[in-house]
Scaffold this motif. Structure first.
Motif: not given
Length: 497
Positions: A314-315, A319, A352, A449
């Motif tokens: 996610a980091d 993204m 993303s 994260v």
């Protein structure tokens, strides 16, 4: 059952932060000490593209615990060449050849091939024969500091032995910090700065290339395995690992590779090294001019290396700018030198998508221009040619986005080789106690994260203050976390020997 070592709990350490590990501010002391840093990091640049490729390929192996079971033989040779008797302990010094030299020949500098360690053993054991391996923290060049502030007190307080491994290379947080530390403990700077594994061409204690940090991590993972297996053969139990600052991070990497439950106590470290060098105060010590120059001149970094970056958390830099707001808020008051602006970021359409790294630096997400955008014109001799001898556009080498692209590339390669999510989860995360400083400006937790997400079940304890104050004066709290983790292990696995 071992006796309970100095009971304590998380409440001692202040209020917990939210689940993402975002802190409320940064320590002024951390910012001040960073400004006293005399040398630049990574003055040699990124490292050779060929070396980065070899490192990335090896990371795919060492990041998977199942693939590593046979990398280090159980009877790997370890030698003791010196023994000294002190009032309360025996101090043994030993060595072995780093397994990394066999697995990735030539990647280690000649001076770092021989791994050296010091083993501090109590004359009288209180219960069982527990040993904790301490990996060196920032600026901890030899053994004296860990022996004095951690190992000897642990013998007195808990009857616990300590094994101190010297890192290949080493990084110095701040020469002034080292000086004040040794003045406080009445030691000479020369004595404390001694280290056998420092490459001859390395200036002071600053890593020459970005790739050196990745080589250090790979070496320490394998060397820790050698030592854990040697201690098992010698009948010591229970075994655990710890480290402060960079040492805590490297200990975490090592434990991801160990196939059994083991106590882990990383102090003043977090889930990735990327934030340290891109948004932390240490980013100001990075030689961005040299990194930008290499990135512009040698197209292989942009055309080949980026394609090898697989981390997709996610980091991840893939993204897009979703982390922008948090990064900017966190570092708004860091210092006058740290200027953050939304207009300075490169945005990525469809960011993303994590189906692999895209070609071209225009697709990289710049985590933050936290080190200032000082663009310097490349020398005429370099700006006109790339590394393949073909004429290039000087304007391209000095493109305004080059600084942001370099920061993004730094985040990408750092996450690839240092992000905990890119490695196996430790066998039992309930045996992990993380000790963090709430206002740590060297190891930012904003926008990355958290370890609690990567390692569900681990415990995180927060200290008040920043990195420097904790590093200098909170050794007793670090030791308490070690005792608690070992107690937890002995209760849960009383027969696992």
């Amino acid at each position: 059952m071992v006796r309970q070592w100095l009971g304590g709990g998380a409440n001692t350490y202040g209020e917990a932060e939210d689940a993402r590990g975002w802190s409320m501010g940064v320590s002024r002391l951390d910012v001040f000490y960073r400004r006293l840093l005399l040398t630049k990091l990574f003055i040699g640049g990124w490292g050779k593209p060929e070396d980065l490729k070899r490192i990335f390929e090896f990371r795919k192996i060492i990041g998977d615990r199942e693939k590593c079971k046979s990398l280090v033989p159980k009877d790997y040779p370890v030698y003791i060449n010196k023994t000294e008797e002190l009032a309360d302990c025996h101090v043994q010094e030993g060595f072995f050849i780093s397994p990394l030299e066999h697995l990735v020949p030539g990647i280690l500098p000649q001076e770092a091939i021989k791994a050296r360690f010091q083993f501090i053993v109590p004359k009288r054991w209180q219960k069982n024969r527990p040993v904790c391996i301490h990996l060196a923290g920032t600026g901890d060049h030899f053994f004296w500091r860990r022996r004095t502030l951690m190992a000897r007190p642990m013998i007195k307080e808990a009857g616990m032995a300590s094994l101190l491994l010297e890192n290949p290379y080493y990084i110095l947080l701040c020469v002034t910090l080292l000086f004040l530390f040794n003045v406080y403990y009445q030691r000479s700077l020369t004595d404390a700065a001694h280290g056998y594994r420092k490459p001859r061409d390395q200036l002071r204690s600053s890593l020459k290339n970005v790739s050196d940090l990745f080589v250090m991590g790979g070496a320490l993972i394998l060397e820790s395995t050698v030592l854990l297996r040697w201690l098992e053969r010698e009948g010591y139990w229970p075994l655990g690992m710890t480290g402060i600052s960079m040492g805590g991070y490297m200990a975490s990497l090592a434990v991801t590779n160990w196939p059994k439950p083991i106590p882990l106590i990383p102090c003043l470290s977090w889930s990735t090294a990327s934030s340290v060098f891109t948004t932390g105060v240490l980013s100001k010590a990075v030689n961005w001019t040299q990194l930008e120059k290499q990135y512009a001149i040698n197209s292989r970094y942009e055309e080949e290396i980026i394609k090898l970056l697989e981390y997709c958390g996610a980091d991840s830099f893939k993204m897009g700018p979703k982390l922008l707001t948090n990064v900017e808020e966190h570092f708004h008051d860091l210092s006058k030198d740290h200027k953050l602006s939304v207009s300075q970021y490169t945005r990525v359409d469809g960011g993303s998508d994590c189906g692999g790294a895209r070609d071209g630096a225009e697709h990289l997400f710049s985590l933050g221009n936290s080190v200032g955008a000082n663009f310097e014109t490349l020398p005429a001799a370099l700006s006109g040619y790339n590394t393949h001898g073909r004429k290039t556009d000087p304007a391209e080498c000095c493109r305004p986005s080059l600084h942001k692209e370099s920061i993004s590339f730094m985040k990408g390669v750092m996450d690839e080789c240092t992000h905990m999510a890119n490695f196996s989860v430790p066998v039992d995360t309930s045996l992990i106690i993380v000790v963090q400083a709430k206002e740590d400006a060297y190891v930012p937790r904003t926008g990355v994260v958290s370890l609690q997400e990567i390692w569900p079940g681990c415990e995180v304890r927060y200290l008040k203050g920043g990195h420097i104050s904790a590093y200098l004066f909170k050794q007793n709290i670090f030791r308490q976390a070690i005792y608690d983790a070992f107690n937890r292990f002995c209760v849960k696995y009383p027969n696992l020997q």
